[in-house]
Each structure stands twice: as structure tokens, then as C-alpha cells.
Design an enzyme around this catalytic site. Structure first.
Site, PDB file in Angstrom:
ATOM      1  N   CYS A  73      21.946  55.509  45.925  1.00 32.58           N
ATOM      2  CA  CYS A  73      21.882  56.341  47.534  1.00 32.58           C
ATOM      3  C   CYS A  73      21.905  55.463  48.916  1.00 32.58           C
ATOM      4  O   CYS A  73      22.578  55.874  49.371  1.00 32.58           O
ATOM      5  CB  CYS A  73      20.155  57.402  47.608  1.00 32.58           C
ATOM      6  N   HIS A 124      26.300  62.722  47.016  1.00 32.31           N
ATOM      7  CA  HIS A 124      24.951  63.102  47.864  1.00 32.31           C
ATOM      8  C   HIS A 124      26.141  64.187  49.127  1.00 32.31           C
ATOM      9  O   HIS A 124      27.117  63.531  49.419  1.00 32.31           O
ATOM     10  CB  HIS A 124      25.063  61.442  49.361  1.00 32.31           C
TER      11      HIS A 124
END
Length: 575
Positions: free
Chosen positions: A273, A324
Site C-alpha cells: 500500500c 487499492h
């Protein structure tokens, strides 16, 4: 018996097992013996090394205790009384566990015959209520799970309310052993864990790598079709990145030791991330660009204790099917519904139709405004309702940075596996000051959702192997068709047919070994090849093949072109 909680039954059976071991080995040191999802265990320290031959003797002693119908009696002692009792019995581990009980909290023991154990309970009324149990295996376990502590011996067992339930469970265990992905991985030459490489690090063999390539290709194409773009990011990052993301504060124990590069500390990545956020922040973003759906098959490394490593299912290096989603608050409900639909599409494609959702809500300690949590949780609930999924709510079970949906699938043996995660994150957008320019020209904080569909390729492959017992469906099989010439003079025709099949991108091999056709058939069957095509003089003259299907057996002669059309349709339908 029906009203006795299974956890209580199993915990009491663990005590009976510990009592039996104490009778047979009076110098044993006791640690803990909890119930588990499948049964119970108890940890012991003693000079004698348990072997499978000890289990029948322990079971025999357990039956004596069960038949005696000994009551479980609760005793509450003061801390001084508890210390004296445990010292008199020379139970050092129990004395250390006693120190874990906070001051003012009740200190309870349970007595069953001549056995007494530090325990909060609850227990059965008497040992005679235990009707069906079985000791299963022996393992090692570090005291308190810390590798520098002494290694204890752990006995595993299980207990059920009835003998029939126990028999069904043991039958399921036997099936699970046959399907064990580690066993099948060796037999089918799929993967290995090499001691020279290191535990928890997987080497994919050609057969396994072929299946992985098929999975990855399907995964990538499906993501493009569902509006995602793919990213590739480095395997290492500077310490400052992990400090800002919070990983060095909250996740350091799972990260590998830093390396020094140009006088800067770098860490191998445990997650993808922060890298995706760096891509987002390469320039200013407008609401017109959102939503962004970015996915990556990113390999990460996380430290796991040696005692919990388990084939492909628990590893130290794995490839996450990570993504994401970065969007505006107005877009979030539609995005969550789309993720859930995409997840179900993926699981149905791989042959898993029994899927259940678990919704984890806001814990007491959480970051982010309450209204954001409410909106996020509402969008998760609506997505679950829209897809008509069974759902359980885990009140307060969300992470401190956001609520989540976990999807669990059931395999061919009815076992439940946690797989897909759809996780809101209100933490990282704040830490990295992520913004976008809204319709009003001002900067706003986007919503961010972490999403993994399969989880990791390693663990998913392990689940897949066991679900199909190594007999992958045709579209996934590393070898789809094998030609079996009846003798050497039919090898050229077998190779000609194989070349024809390869023009259709089928995965084909020719068994040209100097064996009987019966031996070749057995070999192909043991290696779970979906189609075996026998060719001899009649087939060569008529340009046909004699088809043997893994699922349907001998199907007789078939023109090559007809066989090709049929197989291509089966692949397209992902049966």
C-alpha cells in the site's frame, strides 16, 4: 448432551487427557490445555518423548477417568494459597501462568479426582459426560510461543457429543490427509520448500508454475475487464516510507532486518500500500480522475514463527493479489458493491460456490470521523444485502483504521477458509496527506479501500490443490491432454496429434516410454491428467483418438477435430 457447549466438552476432555498423562508420567510439568475450533490440545514438559505408540495408553487411562464419572469441582484460592499449592506440586509453568492473572481477579482451580489444574473454566459436571474422544497427533510447541523459550510437547485430540459425530470427523480427517497439499505437491511435482533456501519460502516447479501462470493470466485479464489498472512496485523501500506509513511502529516484528544502501536504511516490503500511495502522489489529482482502481500481484515478505509455517498455507514470502481503490465519498457505495460482485465472480470461476460474508465494525479505539465510519459500514452492509450473501456481524472487530468485509469459502470437504478482504482505511490517507481537488476547487481527503480477492497466490494454490485433490479442472490443469502410443511405431502419429492440439494452445504431452499401455494409463491417472488419448493402428488410419476421460472413463474413438472442439468448449465454460 445436546445443550453442552462443544468448547466446554473439549476443554474438559483436555483436562482428562492431562490427568491421564499425569498418572502415567508423575514428573510431568503442565502448561495449558485449551479447546480449539476442531478439538483441544495440552502442552507438557517431561523427559519421555511422546511417540504415536503412547497415544493408545493415554486414551486407555482417559477412559478409566471417564468411566469413574469424577466430578469437576471449582476451587477459588487466594494468591498465596495458589502459590503454595503449585509449589507443592512442583508446577513451574503454572506458577508463571499464575502471575498473568491480574490482582483482584478470581484465581480458580478445577479438581477432577486426584488431578487439579489452574483454570478459569467452565467445565462439565463430571467426566462421565465425555462420550466420544480421540487423540490425534503429537507436535512441539515453544512455551508461550517464543522461540527462545523451552520446547514443550503438545498432544492434540478432539471430542464430540456422539460417537457418530466423532466417526464422521475422523473420516473427514482421513480425506483431508489424502488431499494434503504438501503430499500432493510432492506427488504431482508442483512445489517444494528447500532447506537451503529457507523455511516458508516456496520454490515453484514447472507444473505448479504452469498453474500459477494460468491463474495470474486470468486474474490480470479479469482486472482489466473490471476497470482496474495494474501496477508494479519495488521489493524494498527506504525506512522513512515505513516510518511514515506506521509499519515501523506497529508492524516491526513482522518485518525483516534492514539493509544499508548508500548510508540509508531499507526494508523488504511487508505490504504494497505505501508504494501505491506514492504513485498517487506523483501529481495533483482531480475528482474527475476518480475512482482509481489499482491492482498488483506484489510479492511481500513477513516474518512468521517457525512453528506456524505450514506448506503453502503459512509462508514467509508470498504474492498478494492486492488492490487499492481511491475514490470520493459519493462513489464509495458503488465501488464496494462492484468489489463484492468481482469477488464472487472470481470464486465462482474457480469452482467455489459456498461463500459467506463476515462484517467487522468499528472498535472502541479508532481513527477517522464517526460519520465516515458510518458511511463506510453502511456501504459494506448494502453490498452484502445486494448480493444476497449470508452474513455474520463481528461487532467492534474492525481494525482501528476502518471496517471490513471478510469472505470465507467452503471447500469440497466443507472446511471454511478466510480469503477475500475488503478493508476501509482512514489512517494512511491521513498519514500521507492524500488529497484530490473537488468540484468546489478545494482539496478533499479521498476514501481508500484495501482489497485482496484470492489473498495470496501461495495460500490460494494450497486451498485449490486440496479442494480438487490435485485433479484440477481442465482449464487449470498443468497438463490437459496426454497422448499414449500403443508402440514406438505410433509415436509419430501421437506427436502429429499433439502438434495439432498445441495450435489451439492446449497443454499436451506424449508418453513415449517403452511401457505397456496399461502402465501409461495408470501413470496418467496418478498424475491427474484430464484426458488420455490412446493411439494405435486404427486411430492412425482413421485420424481419430481413443479417449479416456479422468471423470467419465473410456469414451471410445473420436475424430481429432471433434475432440478439439469439445475440449475448447469445456475450457471456455470453466467446468
Amino acid at each position: 448432551m445436546a445443550d453442552i457447549p462443544l468448547e466446554t466438552l473439549r476443554h474438559s476432555t483436555a483436562h482428562v487427557m492431562a490427568a491421564a498423562v499425569s498418572r502415567l508420567f508423575p514428573d510431568v510439568q503442565l502448561d495449558i490445555g485449551p479447546a480449539t475450533a476442531d478439538g483441544f490440545y495440552y502442552d507438557f514438559e517431561l523427559e519421555h518423548r511422546f511417540t504415536p505408540e503412547d497415544l493408545p495408553a493415554i486414551e486407555k487411562e482417559m477412559r478409566r477417568i471417564v468411566n469413574a464419572r469424577l466430578p469437576f469441582t471449582r476451587l477459588e484460592l487466594s494468591r498465596d494459597e495458589a502459590v503454595k499449592l503449585l509449589e507443592s506440586r512442583r508446577q513451574q509453568y503454572k506458577l508463571e501462568r499464575l502471575q498473568d492473572i491480574p490482582e483482584g481477579e478470581a484465581i480458580s482451580f478445577y479438581e477432577c479426582g486426584d488431578f487439579i489444574d489452574l483454570c478459569r473454566g467452565p467445565h462439565l459436571e463430571h467426566s462421565g459426560q465425555i462420550k466420544a474422544f480421540k487423540l490425534l497427533s503429537i507436535a512441539g510447541s515453544y512455551y508461550r510461543g517464543i522461540e527462545t523459550n523451552p520446547m514443550l510437547q503438545r498432544l492434540y485430540g478432539t471430542a464430540f457429543r456422539t460417537k457418530q459425530e466423532l466417526a464422521e470427523y475422523l473420516q473427514g480427517l482421513a480425506q483431508a490427509r489424502k488431499r494434503d497439499h504438501r503430499k500432493l505437491g510432492r506427488e504431482l511435482d508442483l512445489f517444494s520448500v528447500a532447506e537451503a533456501v529457507g523455511p516458508g519460502l516456496i520454490c515453484w516447479h514447472p507444473n505448479g508454475a504452469r498453474v500459477r501462470h494460468i491463474i495470474e493470466t486470468f486474474w490480470r485479464e479479469a482486472h482489466y475487464e473490471h476497470g482496474y489498472e495494474l501496477l508494479y512496485t519495488p521489493h524494498i523501500g527506504r525506512a522513512e516510507l515505513w516510518r511514515r506509513s506506521g509499519h515501523l511502529d506497529f508492524y516491526r516484528d513482522a518485518m525483516y532486518a534492514p539493509m544499508d544502501i548508500d548510508d540509508q536504511e531499507y526494508f523488504v516490503k511487508p505490504m504494497n500500500c505505501p508504494f501505491h500511495i506514492q504513485v498517487y502522489q506523483t501529481r495533483s489529482r482531480s475528482y474527475r480522475e476518480l475512482p482509481l482502481r489499482w491492482a498488483e500481484l506484489g510479492t511481500v515478505y513477513r516474518y512468521e514463527k517457525g512453528g506456524v509455517l505450514h506448506g503453502l498455507l503459512r509462508v514467509r514470502g508470498f504474492t498478494q493479489d492486492d488492490a487499492h481503490i481511491i475514490c470520493t465519498p459519493e462513489q464509495i457505495e458503488d465501488e464496494i458493491r462492484e468489489v463484492l460482485r468481482f469477488s464472487l465472480f472470481m470464486w465462482h470461476s474457480f469452482g467455489f460456490d459456498d461463500v459467506k460474508a463476515y462484517l467487522a465494525t468499528r472498535p472502541e479505539k479508532a481513527v477517522g470521523e464517526p460519520e465516515r465510519w458510518e458511511q463506510a459500514q453502511r456501504s459494506l452492509e448494502k453490498a452484502i444485502e445486494t448480493e444476497g450473501l449470508d452474513c455474520e456481524v463481528d461487532e467492534g472487530g474492525g481494525a482501528f483504521y476502518g471496517p471490513k468485509i471478510d469472505l470465507k469459502i467452503r471447500d469440497a470437504l466443507g472446511r471454511e477458509w478466510q480469503t477475500t478482504t475488503i478493508q476501509f482505511d482512514f489512517n494512511l490517507p491521513e498519514r500521507f496527506d492524500m488529497t484530490y481537488v473537488g468540484t468546489d476547487g478545494a482539496r478533499h481527503r479521498p476514501y481508500m479501500v484495501h482489497r485482496a480477492l484470492l489473498g495470496s497466490l501461495e495460500r490460494f494454490f494450497g486451498i485449490l490443490i486440496e479442494h480438487y485433490a490435485g485433479a484440477f479442472p481442465l482449464w487449470l490443469a498443468p497438463e490437459q491432454v496426454r497422448l499414449l502410443p500403443l508402440s514406438d511405431r505410433f509415436i509419430p502419429y501421437a506427436r502429429k496429434v499433439a502438434d495439432r492440439l498445441r495450435t489451439e494452445h492446449l497443454r499436451v504431452a506424449v508418453d513415449a516410454e517403452a511401457d505397456t499401455v496399461g502402465a501409461k494409463i495408470r501413470r496418467g491417472r496418478n498424475q491427474r491428467v484430464p484426458y488420455l488419448l490412446i493411439v494405435g493402428e486404427r486411430e492412425a488410419e482413421a485420424e481419430t483418438v481413443a479417449v479416456r476421460s479422468r471423470n467419465r472413463g473410456d469414451e471410445g474413438p473420436c475424430p481429432v477435430q471433434t475432440f478439439v472442439a469439445r475440449v475448447l468448449q469445456e475450457i471456455a465454460e470453466k467446468k
